[in-house]
Design an enzyme around this catalytic site. Structure first.
Site, PDB file in Angstrom:
ATOM      1  N   TYR A 101       0.851  -1.197   0.000  1.00  0.00           N
ATOM      2  CA  TYR A 101       0.000   0.000   0.000  1.00  0.00           C
ATOM      3  C   TYR A 101       0.882   1.240   0.000  1.00  0.00           C
ATOM      4  O   TYR A 101       1.819   1.342   0.794  1.00  0.00           O
ATOM      5  CB  TYR A 101      -0.879   0.017   1.253  1.00  0.00           C
ATOM      6  N   GLU A 189      -3.822   7.371  -3.866  1.00  0.00           N
ATOM      7  CA  GLU A 189      -3.582   6.079  -3.239  1.00  0.00           C
ATOM      8  C   GLU A 189      -3.363   4.995  -4.291  1.00  0.00           C
ATOM      9  O   GLU A 189      -4.064   4.969  -5.304  1.00  0.00           O
ATOM     10  CB  GLU A 189      -4.839   5.742  -2.430  1.00  0.00           C
TER      11      GLU A 189
END
Ligand code: GDP
Ligand code: MN
Length: 376
Positions: A101, A189
């Site tokens: 991530y 993101e």
């Protein structure tokens, strides 16, 4: 403002982030044709303004164009978190050795754009934050210098032991920060950032939120707004220049000024009610705004009581009163309405309302308590 994955992918790619090719399809035929062009093995992904599509069945791998067609038939029209899927993204299926991530978010508490990385990727980052916060490494970026090379390198090495992967990740973080800054974003993101068996690091998902207040200077970004994907009531409110956020409660609140709107919502909760919305009609004296505000609250099926709380400063109480009279003459009020007016032209406002059979209160506590009681 939310944008779609396919839009965020293009922005990321334009800043040099390695993002696999992809096409957008609105029909199963188009999805099959795209899969054909990508050599058959593809992933079909719902394009909606919500995360967790994978878990909800909105991300499906296909081994052939025929399978891609079946996946698209399934995903198109499907509802995820109440939102209907109208488009899918078709991209070549990647082989995944690991998922990480990386994200940048405007952290209001730190007053800084904050980079977050975690080798626990693919899953909900909120879940990682809750269950193993130590797995997320954070860095607040100093806006005077931007993201420095050595900082990006350290973050890259936090993600990967393999120095080649770490170097690629560091470079991707630098580009992600550029994309974030250039787009007026409050969030950018990549989840997951993958390493494939050949050791290449790539972004196979992309998410961005844009600061509404940046849009006036970024027309290309503003053009990405998808009105169909937004809450229709909120879109209409924006057009009428009202600040409106729909909530789950039953007391519709129409207030002038954001501070008073927050205080009103607090007081509604204090008296045991639940606000149905945040609605700030602003400081202007435009009766049309009041009409739209009343329409929005009336059309919300969850609303069982409407409360006006107006503190007249620049806003004039008589204008708001005229707006209420005008709006209620145009439509059927199906729920009780409670009005509190005070400040500029208060007496005129109260008189106008009285003429039309509405009682106005001066005391905020009493008005909120009454509105909550009437809604139960
Ligand atoms: P989200 O659930 O809405 O965040 O959608 P994602 O794009 O992140 O996809 C969810 C999960 O599907 C990923 O974490 C991957 O495990 C899997 N996935 C997505 N794209 C691919 C792909 O190209 N190949 C493989 N093998 N898995 C994929
Ligand atoms: Mn994802």
């Amino acid at each position: 403002m939310n944008i779609h994955e396919f839009q965020a992918r293009r922005i990321f790619a334009s800043h040099g982030i390695p993002v696999p090719d992809a096409e957008v399809a609105t029909t199963p035929d188009e999805a099959a044709a795209a899969a054909e062009r990508f050599g058959g093995r593809v992933v079909v992904k719902a394009q909606i303004h919500a995360g967790g599509r994978g878990k909800a069945g909105g991300v499906k791998l296909a081994a052939s164009p025929a399978e891609a067609r079946i996946n698209a038939e399934h995903v198109l029209g499907m509802k995820i978190k109440g939102i209907e899927v109208r488009r899918v993204l078709v991209a070549p299926a990647e082989e995944i050795a690991s998922e990480a991530y990386v994200g940048i978010v405007l952290d209001r508490a730190r007053q800084a754009d904050t980079i977050m990385v975690s080798s626990e990727g693919g899953v909900d980052i909120e879940e990682v934050a809750a269950t193993m916060p130590e797995a997320i490494r954070k860095l607040a970026v100093d806006p005077r210098y931007g993201l420095l090379n050595h900082q990006a390198t350290l973050l890259g090495h936090h993600l990967y032991d393999d120095p080649r992967a770490a170097r690629q990740a560091a470079s991707i973080l630098g580009k992600l920060y550029e994309a974030y800054r250039a787009s007026g974003a409050t969030l950018a993101e990549i989840n997951p950032l993958i390493v494939n068996p050949a050791g290449e690091v790539k972004a196979i998902d992309a998410k961005m939120n844009i600061d509404d207040n940046a849009l006036f200077r970024l027309p290309d970004i503003a053009a990405l707004r998808d009105l169909e994907a937004e809450n229709p009531a909120e879109a209409r409110a924006r057009e009428a220049e009202l600040s409106y956020i729909q909530l789950d409660g039953n007391v519709g609140c129409c207030v002038n000024g954001a501070g008073l709107a927050m205080a009103t919502m607090d007081l509604v909760k204090y008296y045991g009610g639940e606000p149905a919305n945040f609605l700030d009609i602003g400081g202007s004296s435009n009766p049309e705004k009041v009409v739209t505000a009343l329409e929005l609250m009336t059309e919300d099926p969850g609303v069982t009581s409407i409360l006006f709380n107006i503190f007249g400063g620049i806003t004039r109480c008589d204008d708001v009163a005229n707006g209420i009279v005008e709006a209620t003459s145009r439509m059927e009020l199906r729920v009780p309405i409670t009005i509190r007016l005070t400040g500029t032209n208060e007496e005129e406002g109260v008189a106008i309302l009285a003429e039309h059979g509405f009682e106005a209160m001066i005391d905020m506590d009493r008005a909120v308590e009454t509105a909550v009681r009437r809604g139960n």
